[in-house]
Design an enzyme around this catalytic site. Structure first.
Site, PDB file in Angstrom:
ATOM      1  N   GLY A 224     -15.832 -17.997 -28.158  1.00 40.41           N
ATOM      2  CA  GLY A 224     -16.130 -17.146 -29.317  1.00 40.41           C
ATOM      3  C   GLY A 224     -17.593 -16.787 -29.355  1.00 40.41           C
ATOM      4  O   GLY A 224     -18.295 -16.899 -28.352  1.00 40.41           O
ATOM      5  N   ASN A 225     -18.062 -16.328 -30.502  1.00 40.78           N
ATOM      6  CA  ASN A 225     -19.496 -16.041 -30.645  1.00 40.78           C
ATOM      7  C   ASN A 225     -19.922 -16.276 -32.087  1.00 40.78           C
ATOM      8  O   ASN A 225     -19.096 -16.578 -32.943  1.00 40.78           O
ATOM      9  CB  ASN A 225     -19.811 -14.615 -30.164  1.00 40.78           C
ATOM     10  N   HIS A 226     -21.224 -16.133 -32.341  1.00 42.53           N
ATOM     11  CA  HIS A 226     -21.778 -16.524 -33.647  1.00 42.53           C
ATOM     12  C   HIS A 226     -21.671 -15.432 -34.724  1.00 42.53           C
ATOM     13  O   HIS A 226     -22.270 -15.576 -35.780  1.00 42.53           O
ATOM     14  CB  HIS A 226     -23.249 -16.910 -33.498  1.00 42.53           C
TER      15      HIS A 226
END
Ligand code: C5P
Length: 401
Positions: free
Chosen positions: A211-213
């Site tokens: 995923g990512n932030h």
């Protein structure tokens, strides 16, 4: 959020049995975010107590011009009228309707009405024969000619036992009429906007993902701003903690880029604008393990497949839709953003440069530059994400001017 949020409403309650429904009405208006000032006629106290309505509205209820002699204070009808963004008289009895139509102002409620410059909404309620009496019809016509909105009484069983027209509209209907009427003149009233927001999660096995932030805040702020201007929003959202509660926003939760791609294509034909604010993963694990992957070797690698570029795929098939994309760049920002406009067939790109302090992921602020199809470049100041959302929605409005 409702269009009623933050609106100051004077609710005039008059002496009919339907006054008991104003408890629900005050609750619904308050829940929609409105500030409600109740003003009652003396007769209405027989049907519902001022205490009930002051508790629900969290404000003192006014009935008389003058308070107790000791207090030496009075309720200024002009101030109350000018305070209001809108006035609603519900229920409006035949008696009050007649007085409103003819300029009689012998109680506080009528004096506030006569002083009001805001839009006035009237929900009549009375027995069948009073409702169909020619003088009531005439008074309603007169009040309509003053540009007031009449929320017609409904058919049904009346308190007298008679069956027919005269029941006050249900509180839910009254609130819906107010909301529809306030939205009517909003600039994006007939526009449907698809917004992608948040990260995507690309599964590795049943318990892990890449995923990512991305917090999703930018996309959600754009959705909130767009509905304030009257648009209907389809918010295709990756996993985030952001919340939005508004009947005009349809949130479709998705997990992976592939899910987001499918939902966007399902709805693309019916929307006018797309704002792609999601941080979509460019790659996904080629094979998703069906069981949790065990820890064994010292090294572990995942082979990835390229995800579809959702925005580019929409750009390739777009007709009248206005497409807005985001670009987060670390070098040669403007040149890369321009390339993206062409490659993805966009109308506008919102460029974030990570070289600008205060811009980027997980921050409450953003510094963006708008670049349009004609490569017109417009750098903006560092602002809150809410203010950037306003600028983006302004761009959408300018397109339709
Ligand atoms: O090509 P790049 O990822 O920099 O483009 C960013 C823009 O494209 C953003 O608006 C993003 O939401 C969108 N995008 C997309 N699908 C992808 C990758 C990016 O819609 N797979």
């Amino acid at each position: 959020m409702s269009v009623l949020s933050g609106k100051k409403i004077v609710l005039g309650v008059t002496g009919g049995i339907a006054a008991y429904k104003t408890a629900s009405l005050v609750r619904l208006l308050s829940k929609a975010g409105a500030e409600v000032q109740v003003i009652m006629t003396p007769a209405s106290h027989q049907f519902i107590t001022p205490f009930t309505l002051s508790t629900l509205s969290k404000k003192p209820v006014y009935t008389e011009f003058f308070n107790s002699k000791e207090s030496g204070t009075w309720n200024n009808h002009v101030d109350l009228a000018l305070w209001a963004d809108l006035m609603l008289v519900a229920p409006a009895t035949a008696n009050t309707l007649a007085k409103m139509a003819h300029g009689l102002c012998g109680n506080l409620l009528l004096a506030v009405y006569m002083s009001a410059k805001c839009p006035v909404y009237i929900a009549p309620a009375m027995d069948l024969d009073m409702y169909i009496h020619p003088s009531t019809a005439q008074n309603l016509a007169t009040l309509t000619s003053y540009n007031h909105v009449i929320i017609p009484a409904e058919e049904g069983e009346l308190a007298s036992g008679l069956i027919g027209k005269g029941r006050m509209s249900e509180p839910e209907t009254i609130v819906a009429v107010l909301e529809a009427s306030l939205s009517k003149d909003l600039p994006l009233q007939n526009k449907k906007i698809l917004i992608t927001a948040g990260p995507t999660y690309e599964p590795i096995d049943p318990v892990r993902f890449i995923g990512n932030h991305s917090s999703g805040k930018m996309g959600y702020d754009i959705a909130k701003e767009a509905v304030k201007r009257g648009a209907t929003v389809l918010l295709v959202s990756g996993p985030t903690n952001q919340k939005i509660e508004d009947s005009r926003v349809h949130v479709i939760p998705v997990i992976s880029a592939q899910d987001m791609y499918e939902v966007c294509h399902q709805y693309f034909d019916e929307v006018d604008v797309v704002v792609a604010a999601a941080a979509v993963a460019d790659y996904r694990p080629k094979d998703v393990a069906t069981q949790k992957i065990k820890k064994k070797a010292d090294e572990f690698s995942i082979t990835m497949d390229k995800n579809p570029d959702i925005l580019a795929s929409l750009g390739a098939i777009k007709k009248q839709q206005y497409l807005i994309g985001f670009a987060l760049e670390t070098e040669n920002e403007v040149e890369h953003a321009k390339e993206k406009i062409v490659k993805k067939n966009l109308d506008l790109i919102v460029l974030n440069s990570l070289n600008d302090t205060g811009a980027g992921f997980g921050k409450p602020t953003n510094k963006v530059t708008f670049i349009d199809r004609a490569f017109h470049i417009e750098p903006m100041e560092l602002k809150s994400k809410e203010a950037v959302a306003q600028d983006i929605v302004n761009k959408i409005m300018q397109h339709y001017e």
